[in-house]
Design a protein around this motif. Structure first.
Motif: not given
Length: 376
Positions: A25-47
């Motif tokens: 949530s601190r690195e890259g453009s705003k779009n990159q930040i949200f893409e990375n966080v969203e990826k983490d959230l969906y990884e948690q869903l898969s867990f």
């Protein structure tokens, strides 16, 4: 010994890995930040999909994202919450977690000195709850409040009682206004405060209970010069840990304000909570970082048994949340507390043996003959 059964409505859950996506949530453009966080959230869903019958998931909101773009953040979280609900998993939202914000170096939280500072959070909370509406039924409004007070006021030999009391009053106002917003938008929502109890904090229970006293009773012996009104609260969160990072200095300072001496374990915390407050409790627990899976299994089953015995004695415990979903990394140190083992170098992920036991207990809603051997 017969099988140990839990109520049919019992909440079985897991907590999101602490700080799991702070770096993203601190690195890259705003779009990159949200893409990375969203990826983490969906990884948690898969867990979560591999954990049988888990029916709740507790997670913190990332205030970096909320300040960066409230609209996108709320939309992203709401979509995540809808995915949880499709899997019949109840979301439990931690609105303001002081440990999370401390590690996140969110300076606003260290300066709750006036209405202007409080309004920063109140405005955001209104946007958050308005976005979630009826999708969220459980809010922990403030988490680790006394940890925050310890870090801020118990660092030296003297305590500025005036500043301490002003901060407690402001924290109460922050809680009370947040609850009013939540209840006005979703009158069916349940609200709470949650505190952390560490196993080696002997003699400190009174202080850890102090802010709960303020919310529930409108008074506290630690803040006796302040008169509070009672606020609305539906349940209390108990975070029980068997390790602590508290300094000896802060421990000794708070001990001077405490009366008596307490040996702290989960039983003691539950008994004290039950005696002090006529409210339901939600227990979140973390297990030590050691590698020995058999010890983790024994510790988990024993504490679940203690919770069951408390239920038999009519203590109002409505759920148990294991903390955390996966191992976490703090300051380059991997805390091996997760249900999922993570090898940080090769990103290998596997479910620990004690996590399989937890999953089986949840599926059966009981501690059966396979695991009774772990009960002391």
């Amino acid at each position: 010994m017969e099988n140990v059964n839990f109520p049919k409505s019992f909440v079985w859950g897991v907590n999101s890995p602490f700080l799991s996506f702070l770096g993203n949530s601190r690195e890259g453009s705003k779009n990159q930040i949200f893409e990375n966080v969203e990826k983490d959230l969906y990884e948690q869903l898969s867990f979560l999909e591999r954990l049988k019958k888990i029916n709740s998931f507790s997670f913190n909101l990332n205030w970096d994202l909320l300040f960066l773009d409230p609209f996108c953040s709320c939309a992203m979280y709401n979509n995540f919450i809808e995915q949880l609900r499709k899997k019949e998993i109840e979301p439990i939202v931690n609105l303001i977690d002081f440990d999370f914000l401390s590690y996140n170096k969110r300076e606003a939280i260290d300066n709750i000195k006036n209405e202007e500072k409080i309004s920063i959070f109140i405005e955001s909370i209104e946007k958050i709850v308005s976005a979630f509406k009826y999708n969220v039924q459980y809010y922990i409004v403030l988490n680790h409040t006394t940890e925050y007070l310890k870090r801020r006021f118990f660092k030296g030999t003297d305590v500025d009682n005036t500043a301490l009391h002003e901060t407690v009053q402001n924290l109460f106002n922050l809680y009370d206004k947040s609850v009013q917003i939540i209840k006005s938008i979703n009158p069916y929502a349940k609200v709470s405060v949650s505190e952390e109890f560490n196993v080696d904090e002997q003699d400190m229970l009174d202080f850890v209970f102090s802010f709960m006293d303020v919310i529930v009773k409108g008074e506290s012996s630690f803040f006796e010069k302040i008169a509070f009104k009672k606020s609305d609260i539906d349940f209390i969160g108990i975070n029980f840990n068997d390790f602590t990072s508290n300094s000896e200095e802060s421990t000794s300072l708070i001990r001077e304000l405490s009366e008596g001496k307490n040996n702290i374990d989960l039983d003691e915390v539950i008994k004290r909570c039950s005696f002090k407050y006529n409210l339901p409790f939600l227990i979140t627990q973390n297990i030590a970082t050691g590698e020995d899976d058999s010890l983790k299994c024994r510790y988990l089953v024993n504490n679940l048994y203690k919770i069951n015995q408390s239920l038999e004695n009519n203590v109002k415990i409505f759920g148990y949340i294991y903390n955390s979903l996966s191992d976490i990394k703090i300051n380059n140190h991997l805390l091996k507390t997760g249900l999922y083992r993570i090898d940080d170098k090769i990103r290998y992920i596997s479910l620990r043996n004690f996590a399989k036991i937890y999953s089986n207990i949840i599926e059966d809603n009981e501690i059966n003959e396979r695991y009774l051997k772990y009960i002391d």
